[in-house]
Motif scaffolding. Structure first.
Motif, PDB file in Angstrom:
ATOM      1  N   ARG A 209       3.574   9.332  10.306  1.00 22.92           N
ATOM      2  CA  ARG A 209       3.164   8.954   8.943  1.00 22.92           C
ATOM      3  C   ARG A 209       4.376   8.483   8.135  1.00 22.92           C
ATOM      4  NH1 ARG A 209       0.394  13.549   5.928  1.00 22.92           N
ATOM      5  NH2 ARG A 209       0.420  11.989   4.289  1.00 22.92           N
TER       6      ARG A 209
ATOM      7  N   ALA B 129       4.974   4.791   6.478  1.00 21.37           N
ATOM      8  CA  ALA B 129       5.282   4.633   5.049  1.00 21.37           C
ATOM      9  C   ALA B 129       6.598   3.885   4.860  1.00 21.37           C
ATOM     10  CB  ALA B 129       5.334   5.996   4.371  1.00 21.37           C
TER      11      ALA B 129
ATOM     12  N   ASP C  40      -1.322  14.243   0.300  1.00 18.83           N
ATOM     13  CA  ASP C  40      -1.831  13.380   1.373  1.00 18.83           C
ATOM     14  C   ASP C  40      -1.582  11.901   1.118  1.00 18.83           C
ATOM     15  OD1 ASP C  40      -2.670  15.475   2.897  1.00 18.83           O
ATOM     16  OD2 ASP C  40      -4.774  15.375   2.242  1.00 18.83           O
ATOM     17  N   ASP C  41      -1.558  11.492  -0.149  1.00 23.08           N
ATOM     18  CA  ASP C  41      -1.403  10.074  -0.446  1.00 23.08           C
ATOM     19  C   ASP C  41      -0.196   9.761  -1.328  1.00 23.08           C
ATOM     20  OD1 ASP C  41      -2.440  11.310  -2.653  1.00 23.08           O
ATOM     21  OD2 ASP C  41      -3.858   9.720  -3.149  1.00 23.08           O
ATOM     22  N   ARG C  42       0.734  10.708  -1.461  1.00 28.12           N
ATOM     23  CA  ARG C  42       1.919  10.492  -2.285  1.00 28.12           C
ATOM     24  C   ARG C  42       3.160  11.015  -1.573  1.00 28.12           C
ATOM     25  NH1 ARG C  42       1.760  13.423  -7.322  1.00 28.12           N
ATOM     26  NH2 ARG C  42       3.578  12.190  -7.826  1.00 28.12           N
TER      27      ARG C  42
END
Length: 166
Positions: free
Chosen positions: A55, A59, A151-153
């Motif tokens: 992940r 990113a 989860d998204d930051r």
């Protein structure tokens, strides 16, 4: 039921029937808060770390592309090891080490770089240049440090020229 083969006949062993418990047998009290636990999966932590690393690399690649980098390779391997990301920015060939952490409890991600890791990355860069470039190449080594906030930051810090050859 029996299964046959050329070597002979194999028979299943007889299944024992369970005896019914007598009504007068004392019942055991379950301890409060106790429950059966499955044995710990020794590989679970490693899989979580791999997933976190993947992940983080995803990113980092998106971050670099948004900032004008062209990604040439991801997870490029050679005899010396693996480069997380190899990219081009302006005139430089950039080797990017991605460090991802769930939090900063054990230090910042960029603090995990050691002299041995830097030397390893230099050997990886040399192998890549020997295989892919026939002229001069300006090489830079960057570190993208990521701390996952949710989860998204994530908090992303890009260390340009984090270490140099020599």
């Amino acid at each position: 039921m029996a299964a046959s083969s050329e070597a002979g006949v194999l028979e299943r062993p007889a299944i024992k029937e369970k005896k019914p418990k007598s009504a007068s047998a004392p019942k055991r009290k379950a301890r409060e808060g106790s429950r059966k636990r499955r044995p710990a999966d020794p590989n679970a932590q490693g899989r979580r770390n791999q997933a976190l690393g993947a992940r983080g690399e995803e990113a980092a690649a998106r971050f670099l592309q948004r900032n004008g980098y062209t990604i040439l390779e991801r997870n490029w391997t050679c005899f010396a090891g693996e480069a997380d990301i190899i990219a081009v920015n302006d005139e430089a060939l950039v080797f990017v080490e991605v460090k991802t952490r769930r939090n900063a409890d054990k230090g910042l991600p960029s603090e995990a770089d050691t002299r041995a890791k830097r030397e390893k990355y230099e050997r990886i860069a040399l192998a890549y240049i020997q295989d892919h470039f026939f002229g001069e190449a300006v090489v830079r080594f960057d570190v993208v440090a990521i701390i996952v906030l949710s989860d998204d930051r994530a908090f992303i810090r890009h260390h340009l020229g984090a270490y140099s050859v020599g």
